[in-house]
Design an enzyme around this catalytic site. Structure first.
Site, PDB file in Angstrom:
ATOM      1  N   TYR A   1       4.946  25.514  77.380  1.00 56.92           N
ATOM      2  CA  TYR A   1       4.287  24.361  76.756  1.00 56.92           C
ATOM      3  C   TYR A   1       4.332  24.487  75.225  1.00 56.92           C
ATOM      4  CZ  TYR A   1       0.645  20.797  76.003  1.00 56.92           C
ATOM      5  OH  TYR A   1      -0.058  19.687  75.604  1.00 56.92           O
TER       6      TYR A   1
ATOM      7  N   ASP B   1      10.908   7.363  83.791  1.00 56.40           N
ATOM      8  CA  ASP B   1      10.734   8.804  83.649  1.00 56.40           C
ATOM      9  C   ASP B   1      11.324   9.222  82.306  1.00 56.40           C
ATOM     10  OD1 ASP B   1      10.827  11.551  83.803  1.00 56.40           O
ATOM     11  OD2 ASP B   1      11.487  11.605  85.892  1.00 56.40           O
TER      12      ASP B   1
ATOM     13  N   ASN C   1       3.824   9.798  73.718  1.00 51.18           N
ATOM     14  CA  ASN C   1       2.638  10.495  74.228  1.00 51.18           C
ATOM     15  C   ASN C   1       2.872  11.143  75.593  1.00 51.18           C
ATOM     16  OD1 ASN C   1      -0.449  10.796  74.771  1.00 51.18           O
ATOM     17  ND2 ASN C   1       0.287   9.447  76.407  1.00 51.18           N
ATOM     18  N   ALA C   2       3.825  10.640  76.370  1.00 51.72           N
ATOM     19  CA  ALA C   2       4.032  11.183  77.726  1.00 51.72           C
ATOM     20  C   ALA C   2       4.239  12.688  77.639  1.00 51.72           C
ATOM     21  CB  ALA C   2       5.252  10.529  78.382  1.00 51.72           C
ATOM     22  N   GLY C   3       3.576  13.418  78.506  1.00 48.96           N
ATOM     23  CA  GLY C   3       3.742  14.867  78.446  1.00 48.96           C
ATOM     24  C   GLY C   3       3.164  15.543  79.656  1.00 48.96           C
TER      25      GLY C   3
ATOM     26  N   SER D   1       0.316  19.073  70.091  1.00 49.34           N
ATOM     27  CA  SER D   1      -0.844  19.808  70.615  1.00 49.34           C
ATOM     28  C   SER D   1      -1.147  20.939  69.641  1.00 49.34           C
ATOM     29  CB  SER D   1      -0.472  20.406  71.980  1.00 49.34           C
ATOM     30  OG  SER D   1      -1.386  21.405  72.360  1.00 49.34           O
TER      31      SER D   1
HETATM   32  N1  NAP Z   1      -5.419  16.658  77.370  1.00 46.24           N
HETATM   33  C1  NAP Z   1      -5.274  17.623  76.494  1.00 46.24           C
HETATM   34  O1  NAP Z   1      -6.100  18.551  76.427  1.00 46.24           O
HETATM   35  C2  NAP Z   1      -4.113  17.605  75.531  1.00 46.24           C
HETATM   36  C3  NAP Z   1      -4.157  18.506  74.464  1.00 46.24           C
HETATM   37  C4  NAP Z   1      -3.103  18.523  73.576  1.00 46.24           C
HETATM   38  C5  NAP Z   1      -2.045  17.667  73.712  1.00 46.24           C
HETATM   39  N2  NAP Z   1      -2.023  16.802  74.759  1.00 46.24           N
HETATM   40  C6  NAP Z   1      -0.864  15.930  74.896  1.00 46.24           C
HETATM   41  O2  NAP Z   1      -1.293  14.598  75.011  1.00 46.24           O
HETATM   42  C7  NAP Z   1      -0.353  13.852  75.768  1.00 46.24           C
HETATM   43  C8  NAP Z   1      -1.088  13.084  76.866  1.00 46.24           C
HETATM   44  O3  NAP Z   1      -1.717  14.008  77.698  1.00 46.24           O
HETATM   45  P1  NAP Z   1      -2.965  13.647  78.641  1.00 46.24           P
HETATM   46  O4  NAP Z   1      -3.951  14.719  78.470  1.00 46.24           O
HETATM   47  O5  NAP Z   1      -3.352  12.249  78.424  1.00 46.24           O
HETATM   48  O6  NAP Z   1      -2.286  13.869  80.055  1.00 46.24           O
HETATM   49  P2  NAP Z   1      -2.406  13.038  81.416  1.00 46.24           P
HETATM   50  O7  NAP Z   1      -3.763  12.470  81.572  1.00 46.24           O
HETATM   51  O8  NAP Z   1      -1.850  13.924  82.485  1.00 46.24           O
HETATM   52  O9  NAP Z   1      -1.407  11.838  81.147  1.00 46.24           O
HETATM   53  C9  NAP Z   1      -0.049  12.094  80.942  1.00 46.24           C
HETATM   54  C10 NAP Z   1       0.693  10.784  80.872  1.00 46.24           C
HETATM   55  O10 NAP Z   1       2.090  11.074  80.726  1.00 46.24           O
HETATM   56  C11 NAP Z   1       2.791  10.440  81.811  1.00 46.24           C
HETATM   57  N3  NAP Z   1       3.936  11.237  82.174  1.00 46.24           N
HETATM   58  C12 NAP Z   1       3.963  12.527  82.599  1.00 46.24           C
HETATM   59  N4  NAP Z   1       5.211  12.902  82.881  1.00 46.24           N
HETATM   60  C13 NAP Z   1       6.003  11.809  82.641  1.00 46.24           C
HETATM   61  C14 NAP Z   1       7.383  11.555  82.776  1.00 46.24           C
HETATM   62  N5  NAP Z   1       8.247  12.492  83.209  1.00 46.24           N
HETATM   63  N6  NAP Z   1       7.847  10.323  82.456  1.00 46.24           N
HETATM   64  C15 NAP Z   1       7.006   9.356  82.032  1.00 46.24           C
HETATM   65  N7  NAP Z   1       5.690   9.542  81.898  1.00 46.24           N
HETATM   66  C16 NAP Z   1       5.195  10.756  82.200  1.00 46.24           C
HETATM   67  C17 NAP Z   1       1.768  10.320  82.930  1.00 46.24           C
HETATM   68  O11 NAP Z   1       2.050   9.258  83.802  1.00 46.24           O
HETATM   69  P3  NAP Z   1       2.807   9.351  85.212  1.00 46.24           P
HETATM   70  O12 NAP Z   1       2.295  10.560  85.904  1.00 46.24           O
HETATM   71  O13 NAP Z   1       2.451   8.054  85.815  1.00 46.24           O
HETATM   72  O14 NAP Z   1       4.257   9.456  84.859  1.00 46.24           O
HETATM   73  C18 NAP Z   1       0.510   9.969  82.135  1.00 46.24           C
HETATM   74  O15 NAP Z   1       0.503   8.607  81.814  1.00 46.24           O
HETATM   75  C19 NAP Z   1       0.659  14.871  76.309  1.00 46.24           C
HETATM   76  O16 NAP Z   1       1.826  14.861  75.525  1.00 46.24           O
HETATM   77  C20 NAP Z   1      -0.060  16.188  76.156  1.00 46.24           C
HETATM   78  O17 NAP Z   1       0.819  17.275  76.032  1.00 46.24           O
HETATM   79  C21 NAP Z   1      -3.039  16.747  75.670  1.00 46.24           C
END
Ligand code: NAP
Length: 270
Positions: free
Chosen positions: A155, A61, A88-90, A142
């Site tokens: 956020y 975590d 990248n985790a978020g 982001s």
């Molecule tokens: N998708 C978008 O539209 C978007 C846009 C801008 C920026 N982003 C950024 O891109 C990154 C990835 O986002 P995504 O869209 O791929 O989201 P996602 O599909 O929900 O994946 C998020 C990843 O982060 C992990 N995670 C979440 N909380 C965690 C914690 N406390 N400890 C360790 N791992 C954790 C999740 O795994 P587990 O649940 O297994 O822990 C998962 O592998 C993030 O930082 C997000 O803010 C995304």
């Protein structure tokens, strides 16, 4: 040998980056995949292994400093080096600030731990090894870290903080041969918004943003990898994102209206 750590490697953008990196490198790549869900990590690792990468899954975590440090320690114990760290985790969140009750406001701090502190702790632990390898740091911020988006006070705060931290770090580590690439994705087709916090700090279960023009996760991952390979300072995604950044300097009101328009009607200030 190239050892790359990806936090949030169990799903979404991180998992897709892992698959694309595995497909590109064919062999000689070691991927350390970190996230909370062991089963999902194993599934991504199996896909990457099938493409020729060596993998290590580390369930952890990022909101816990000791677990971030243990991730780096374990990587060094197993492989002896780190060439890239992808922060990248978020997690996401969507709630109007006026709708958040005082007793629920604590999740703003939790979100900051996940999105900012997780990256700070991992980077601090990995920096000596990254200096040795003249490696690469990636921070997945982001567009909400460049422009404040209504309904996303929490956020946006975490992502602005992340952007500032890594901008400052970039200049500090430049002379050590370590690059810092900050990625600013727009709306990408993952489940992040559904999983994000609502005003009560529970999963929102829906997206508050319009998703019609969302970028595919494949394209997003590809753009980040290309930026990382070139050691670009920033990867700002979408034409609107690039334009918005400059218009903000000249006509911030126009950008406020653009930010309002990304929200679905039901998520707008009422
Ligand atoms: N998708 C978008 O539209 C978007 C846009 C801008 C920026 N982003 C950024 O891109 C990154 C990835 O986002 P995504 O869209 O791929 O989201 P996602 O599909 O929900 O994946 C998020 C990843 O982060 C992990 N995670 C979440 N909380 C965690 C914690 N406390 N400890 C360790 N791992 C954790 C999740 O795994 P587990 O649940 O297994 O822990 C998962 O592998 C993030 O930082 C997000 O803010 C995304």
């Amino acid at each position: 040998m190239n050892v790359t750590i990806i936090t949030g490697g169990s799903d979404g953008i991180g998992a897709e980056m892992a698959r694309q990196l595995a497909a590109r490198h064919k062999d000689g790549l070691t991927l350390v995949l970190a996230a909370r869900s062991p089963d999902k990590l194993q599934a991504v690792a199996a896909q990457c292994g099938g493409l020729g990468a060596r993998t290590l899954c580390v369930p952890m975590d990022v909101a816990e400093e000791a677990q971030c440090r243990a991730l780096v320690d374990r990587t060094l114990a197993e492989f002896g080096r780190i060439d890239a760290l992808v922060n990248n985790a978020g997690m996401s969140a969507q709630a109007l600030f006026e709708d958040v009750k005082a007793e629920d406001l604590h999740w703003y701090e939790t979100l900051m731990k996940i999105n900012l502190w997780g990256a700070v702790w991992c980077t601090h632990a990995a920096l000596p090894a990254l200096k040795e390898s003249r490696g690469r740091i990636v921070a997945v911020s982001s567009l909400s870290g460049l422009v404040g988006v209504p309904g996303r006070t929490a956020y946006s705060a975490t992502k602005f903080a992340m952007s500032g931290f890594f901008e400052a770090l970039r200049t500090e580590v430049k002379l050590r041969g370590v690059s810092v690439t900050t990625a600013y994705p727009g709306v990408v087709t993952t489940q992040i918004r559904h999983r994000g916090y609502n005003a009560q700090g529970r999963p929102l279960g829906m997206s508050g943003l319009k998703e019609e023009d969302a970028m595919s996760v494949e394209e997003c991952a590809r753009l980040i990898i290309e930026g990382m390979d070139r050691r670009d300072r920033e990867v700002v995604m979408t034409a609107k994102g690039k334009l918005g950044r400059f218009i903000k300097l000249l006509a911030p009101g126009v950008v406020e209206n653009m930010a309002l328009k990304v929200l679905k009607d039901e998520a707008r200030p009422h």
